[in-house]
Design an enzyme around this catalytic site. Structure first.
Site, PDB file in Angstrom:
ATOM      1  N   ASP A  25      -7.924  -5.371  -0.477  1.00 44.93           N
ATOM      2  CA  ASP A  25      -8.407  -6.236  -1.549  1.00 44.93           C
ATOM      3  C   ASP A  25      -8.168  -7.717  -1.287  1.00 44.93           C
ATOM      4  O   ASP A  25      -8.772  -8.558  -1.944  1.00 44.93           O
ATOM      5  CB  ASP A  25      -7.721  -5.848  -2.873  1.00 44.93           C
ATOM      6  CG  ASP A  25      -8.157  -4.457  -3.307  1.00 44.93           C
ATOM      7  OD1 ASP A  25      -9.364  -4.249  -3.436  1.00 44.93           O
ATOM      8  OD2 ASP A  25      -7.286  -3.583  -3.472  1.00 44.93           O
ATOM      9  N   HIS A  52       0.847  -1.194   0.000  1.00 45.39           N
ATOM     10  CA  HIS A  52       0.000   0.000   0.000  1.00 45.39           C
ATOM     11  C   HIS A  52       0.875   1.233   0.000  1.00 45.39           C
ATOM     12  O   HIS A  52       1.922   1.259   0.637  1.00 45.39           O
ATOM     13  CB  HIS A  52      -0.927   0.020   1.222  1.00 45.39           C
ATOM     14  CG  HIS A  52      -2.098   0.915   1.026  1.00 45.39           C
ATOM     15  ND1 HIS A  52      -2.045   2.248   1.305  1.00 45.39           N
ATOM     16  CD2 HIS A  52      -3.331   0.671   0.525  1.00 45.39           C
ATOM     17  CE1 HIS A  52      -3.215   2.794   0.994  1.00 45.39           C
ATOM     18  NE2 HIS A  52      -4.011   1.865   0.522  1.00 45.39           N
TER      19      HIS A  52
HETATM   20  N1  COA Z   1       3.871  -7.652  -4.861  1.00 47.32           N
HETATM   21  C1  COA Z   1       5.197  -7.680  -5.008  1.00 47.32           C
HETATM   22  N2  COA Z   1       5.997  -6.667  -4.672  1.00 47.32           N
HETATM   23  C2  COA Z   1       5.418  -5.568  -4.173  1.00 47.32           C
HETATM   24  C3  COA Z   1       4.051  -5.464  -3.995  1.00 47.32           C
HETATM   25  C4  COA Z   1       3.257  -6.554  -4.368  1.00 47.32           C
HETATM   26  N3  COA Z   1       1.947  -6.523  -4.212  1.00 47.32           N
HETATM   27  N4  COA Z   1       3.738  -4.255  -3.486  1.00 47.32           N
HETATM   28  C5  COA Z   1       4.894  -3.617  -3.358  1.00 47.32           C
HETATM   29  N5  COA Z   1       5.908  -4.420  -3.763  1.00 47.32           N
HETATM   30  C6  COA Z   1       7.308  -4.071  -3.759  1.00 47.32           C
HETATM   31  C7  COA Z   1       7.708  -3.359  -5.052  1.00 47.32           C
HETATM   32  O1  COA Z   1       8.104  -4.240  -6.052  1.00 47.32           O
HETATM   33  C8  COA Z   1       8.817  -2.482  -4.561  1.00 47.32           C
HETATM   34  O2  COA Z   1       9.955  -3.274  -4.381  1.00 47.32           O
HETATM   35  P1  COA Z   1      11.393  -2.707  -4.736  1.00 47.32           P
HETATM   36  O3  COA Z   1      11.594  -1.490  -3.845  1.00 47.32           O
HETATM   37  O4  COA Z   1      12.295  -3.840  -4.464  1.00 47.32           O
HETATM   38  O5  COA Z   1      11.322  -2.317  -6.197  1.00 47.32           O
HETATM   39  C9  COA Z   1       8.356  -2.068  -3.163  1.00 47.32           C
HETATM   40  O6  COA Z   1       7.537  -3.136  -2.718  1.00 47.32           O
HETATM   41  C10 COA Z   1       7.578  -0.762  -3.162  1.00 47.32           C
HETATM   42  O7  COA Z   1       6.494  -0.893  -4.076  1.00 47.32           O
HETATM   43  P2  COA Z   1       5.960   0.264  -5.021  1.00 47.32           P
HETATM   44  O8  COA Z   1       5.225  -0.364  -6.162  1.00 47.32           O
HETATM   45  O9  COA Z   1       7.036   1.247  -5.333  1.00 47.32           O
HETATM   46  O10 COA Z   1       4.940   0.954  -4.040  1.00 47.32           O
HETATM   47  P3  COA Z   1       3.788   1.932  -4.460  1.00 47.32           P
HETATM   48  O11 COA Z   1       3.513   2.755  -3.283  1.00 47.32           O
HETATM   49  O12 COA Z   1       4.085   2.612  -5.747  1.00 47.32           O
HETATM   50  O13 COA Z   1       2.615   0.914  -4.793  1.00 47.32           O
HETATM   51  C11 COA Z   1       0.776  -0.450  -4.710  1.00 47.32           C
HETATM   52  C12 COA Z   1       1.564   0.617  -3.971  1.00 47.32           C
HETATM   53  C13 COA Z   1      -0.520  -0.696  -3.964  1.00 47.32           C
HETATM   54  C14 COA Z   1       0.448   0.027  -6.133  1.00 47.32           C
HETATM   55  C15 COA Z   1       1.614  -1.747  -4.795  1.00 47.32           C
HETATM   56  O14 COA Z   1       1.868  -2.216  -3.480  1.00 47.32           O
HETATM   57  C16 COA Z   1       0.927  -2.802  -5.618  1.00 47.32           C
HETATM   58  O15 COA Z   1       1.048  -2.809  -6.863  1.00 47.32           O
HETATM   59  N6  COA Z   1       0.198  -3.756  -4.956  1.00 47.32           N
HETATM   60  C17 COA Z   1      -0.516  -4.767  -5.699  1.00 47.32           C
HETATM   61  C18 COA Z   1      -1.830  -4.206  -6.233  1.00 47.32           C
HETATM   62  C19 COA Z   1      -2.829  -3.961  -5.142  1.00 47.32           C
HETATM   63  O16 COA Z   1      -3.075  -4.824  -4.306  1.00 47.32           O
HETATM   64  N7  COA Z   1      -3.463  -2.802  -5.208  1.00 47.32           N
HETATM   65  C20 COA Z   1      -4.495  -2.415  -4.271  1.00 47.32           C
HETATM   66  C21 COA Z   1      -4.019  -1.340  -3.338  1.00 47.32           C
HETATM   67  S1  COA Z   1      -5.188  -1.043  -2.050  1.00 47.32           S
END
Ligand code: COA
Length: 384
Positions: free
Chosen positions: A321, A269
């Protein structure tokens, strides 16, 4: 950290405050979420979705008479307007249900008696909001039936908003447990301050169009797998793991997915750096439906295994979710309807934000940091 990674971390307006709001408070470090000052767990366990929608729109919990009249107005609005039904029958049945919802809500906007009211006319907007919240439940449930060649089911007097949704989508009157659990799911998804879809709604509202325009835009933002689309993704993952061997292979599946640099839906998140309080409650609700009469433990147990494996291997907790997927599945709802259900609930929050934006409006218009080419002369076509 590489430069590219550093730049990515700074992007997406991460950690920036984009405006004031009195609707929703989140402390992502401590895992606190409150609507209008009320803790989400207390609202979820003790309130109803109707009370929460009123609270979000009006700032206070309703008194008994206010709640009674709001429930009546909302229940009367749980209908599919005829032009919406006609469009529903006309559009292709195999499209993404969020694409269908986006179109149907837009059509619903044409039918609203206050369609082009002054955006600053709060009473007109509240009438419109109540109609839209009622209609979005009816048309979401109807869409799932119509696309499967069935007739829509009309709302049943006496059922709550949550109970009626389950009734309209399945054609059967839901059990008390199912209604209670679904009502809590709606409450838990109702608002979450400046998330992507709500922020979209506010950006649209700030140009002073109308409530439906803002909600249609928000539906578009919610559709993506990084936002509302994740709940459907979670269920597809659980079904895939189940097909490949179920709980015993969950840890291996997660390891391989992470090794392949896949994002696993339902985890991580932008704001919560600890347990998401909605996920904590949804885990209990998933277990409740799993162990209730006619329930099925399999999907809850598998979810626990996946969450354990993800926590061990990536140290990121589940988000809203994750456990909503197994909860809805056991309630008999097909996976691709989970995001539209999220939209039904979040419509209450989107509207609260639109009303708040209208009440104290300033156009939202940031700047971009230009990183393109320096000024250069136009090259005629024959010289390119
Ligand atoms: N699965 C695998 N790795 C994940 C992850 C996931 N669900 N969520 C975060 N990470 C990892 C990223 O790969 C990143 O790793 P790194 O630093 O080694 O590259 C790190 O954690 C930070 O993630 P990042 O995508 O930069 O965080 P964000 O704040 O941009 O993204 C979300 C937040 C929610 C978009 C992201 O956690 C995600 O895509 N989750 C899955 C989709 C989801 O469940 N969305 C609903 C949100 S309520």
């Amino acid at each position: 950290m590489s430069d590219e990674k550093q730049a990515r971390k700074g992007g997406g307006l991460e950690g920036m405050v984009a405006g004031d709001s009195a609707i929703c408070f989140i402390d992502g470090q401590k895992g606190i979420l409150r609507y209008r000052g009320y803790d989400i767990s207390e609202l979820s366990e003790r309130g109803s979705f109707e009370e929460v929608a009123w609270l979000l729109w009006n700032g206070e919990l309703p008194r008994a008479a206010e709640l009674a009249s709001f429930k009546k107005e909302l229940a009367d609005a749980v209908i599919v307007p005829r032009p919406v039904l006609e469009v529903m029958r006309a559009i292709p049945k195999d499209i993404h249900p969020m694409a269908a919802l986006r179109t149907l809500v837009s059509v619903a906007g044409h039918t609203d008696p206050d369609a082009e009211c002054d955006p600053l006319d709060r009473p007109a907007n509240l009438r419109k909001a109540t109609r839209l919240l009622g209609q979005i439940a009816a048309l979401t449930a109807a869409w799932d039936r119509v696309r499967n060649g069935k007739e829509p089911v009309t709302a049943k007097p006496g059922l709550s908003y949550a109970g009626n949704f389950l009734h309209m989508i399945s054609g059967n009157e839901p059990s008390e447990v199912a209604t209670r659990v679904f009502d809590e799911c709606l409450i838990l998804h109702a608002d979450h301050e400046f998330n992507a879809s709500t922020f979209t709604a506010r950006v649209i509202a700030a140009t002073l169009p109308d409530v439906h325009s803002a909600v249609v835009g928000a539906i578009g933002a919610l559709k993506g797998p990084l936002h509302g689309g994740a709940n459907t993704g979670v269920m597809h993952m659980l079904l895939e793991i189940d097909q490949q061997g179920g709980a015993p292979i969950a840890s291996k599946w997660v390891r391989e997915a992470l090794a392949a640099k896949k994002k696993i839906m339902g985890f991580g998140h932008r704001v919560y750096k600890t347990d998401d309080p909605r996920a904590t409650r949804l885990r209990k609700l998933s277990e409740l439906v799993a162990t209730a009469k006619g329930g099925d433990r399999k999907w809850f147990d598998l979810s626990i295994e996946v969450a354990k494996a993800f926590q061990e291997q990536k140290n990121l907790p589940a988000n809203v979710d994750f456990f909503s997927a197994s909860t809805y599945y056991v309630l008999g709802i097909v996976p691709d309807m989970y995001t539209p259900i999220f939209a039904v609930s979040r419509t209450s929050g989107w509207i609260a934000h639109v009303l708040e934006q209208f009440a104290n409006n300033r156009l939202i218009r940031p700047l971009s940091n230009y990183v393109g080419p320096e000024a250069r002369a136009f090259v005629p076509l024959e010289k390119r």
